[in-house]
Design an enzyme around this catalytic site. Structure first.
Site, PDB file in Angstrom:
ATOM      1  N   HIS A 196       0.849  -1.187   0.000  1.00  0.00           N
ATOM      2  CA  HIS A 196       0.000   0.000   0.000  1.00  0.00           C
ATOM      3  C   HIS A 196       0.887   1.241   0.000  1.00  0.00           C
ATOM      4  CE1 HIS A 196      -2.891   3.016   1.443  1.00  0.00           C
ATOM      5  NE2 HIS A 196      -3.821   2.208   0.967  1.00  0.00           N
ATOM      6  N   GLU A 238      -3.716   2.427  -7.422  1.00  0.00           N
ATOM      7  CA  GLU A 238      -4.131   3.590  -6.637  1.00  0.00           C
ATOM      8  C   GLU A 238      -3.102   4.716  -6.764  1.00  0.00           C
ATOM      9  OE1 GLU A 238      -6.600   2.670  -2.731  1.00  0.00           O
ATOM     10  OE2 GLU A 238      -4.539   1.967  -2.560  1.00  0.00           O
TER      11      GLU A 238
END
Length: 225
Positions: A95, A143
């Protein structure tokens, strides 16, 4: 219970509204919406909350992190065998708030495969997505970091990242692509799906909502069009 597409992963992060007992309550809300909308919803929680959440709900529970280690002297790290023993079905990896070295990322996927844990690798761009596809994770979530937590969704601000990610990854392996960053409405989801995404990875749109159930239900309905 495995992870099926179309898929919604709600990342609890370390928000107060999604920690400890609050994590249990939010997971129950996610499970309720999954049943109401007949949607595939999973939750990614802090490793300290995996056991309590996985014993509270039947929807898949993921860890927000795991380290590429085995049993031994690794104080403070997250052992893959331990997250599985506590009820996790898999883990987020890389992430934007928890970047991995590329070698560690590859090792993590290999370990997860041996343990039958699902891997979702987060990638900041279509080029990064293409690179990590070689590791053959179960999912790739693209993302753009600059849009995470913002008010403009990736499907609106940078739709080409989704289409290019799908195109580049599919040349390497048939890995489902999720997208995240700024997704807040049913329309955002519908557009992401039209661009080739098989699901979404979200956090603040749910964890910071005054009515997380209604917000999640609206997003889930974006897959029914």
């Amino acid at each position: 219970m495995g992870l099926k597409t179309p898929l919604i992963i709600v990342n609890f992060k370390t928000y107060e509204s999604a920690t400890g007992r609050n994590a249990e309550q939010l997971a129950k809300i996610c499970e309720k919406v999954a049943k109401q909308t007949k949607s595939n919803i999973a939750v990614a929680v802090q490793d300290a909350d995996i056991y309590r959440v996985s014993h509270t709900v039947k929807i898949p529970v993921l860890s927000e992190h795991m380290d590429p280690i085995g049993y031994g002297a690794h104080t403070g790290q997250v052992l893959p065998e331990d997250i599985k023993a506590n009820g996790a079905k898999g883990s987020l990896l890389n992430h934007s708030e928890d970047r991995f070295e590329i070698d560690d990322l590859e090792k993590s996927v290999k370990i997860a495969k041996k343990l039958n844990l699902t891997t979702i690798i987060c990638a900041s761009s279509d080029d990064v997505s293409e690179s990590v596809a070689a590791f053959n994770p179960d999912f790739i979530a693209v993302e753009p970091p600059e849009l995470i937590g913002g008010d403009i969704s990736v499907s609106t601000a940078k739709p080409q990242i989704i289409t290019q990610t799908v195109k580049k990854v599919n040349k390497i392996a048939k890995i489902p692509i999720l997208c995240g960053a700024g997704i807040k409405t049913r329309e955002d989801v519908e557009k992401a799906v039209s661009l080739g995404a098989k699901g979404i990875l979200i956090a603040s749109a749910i964890t910071k909502s005054s009515n997380p159930g209604a917000a999640l239900k609206d997003l889930a309905l974006g897959f029914s069009k």
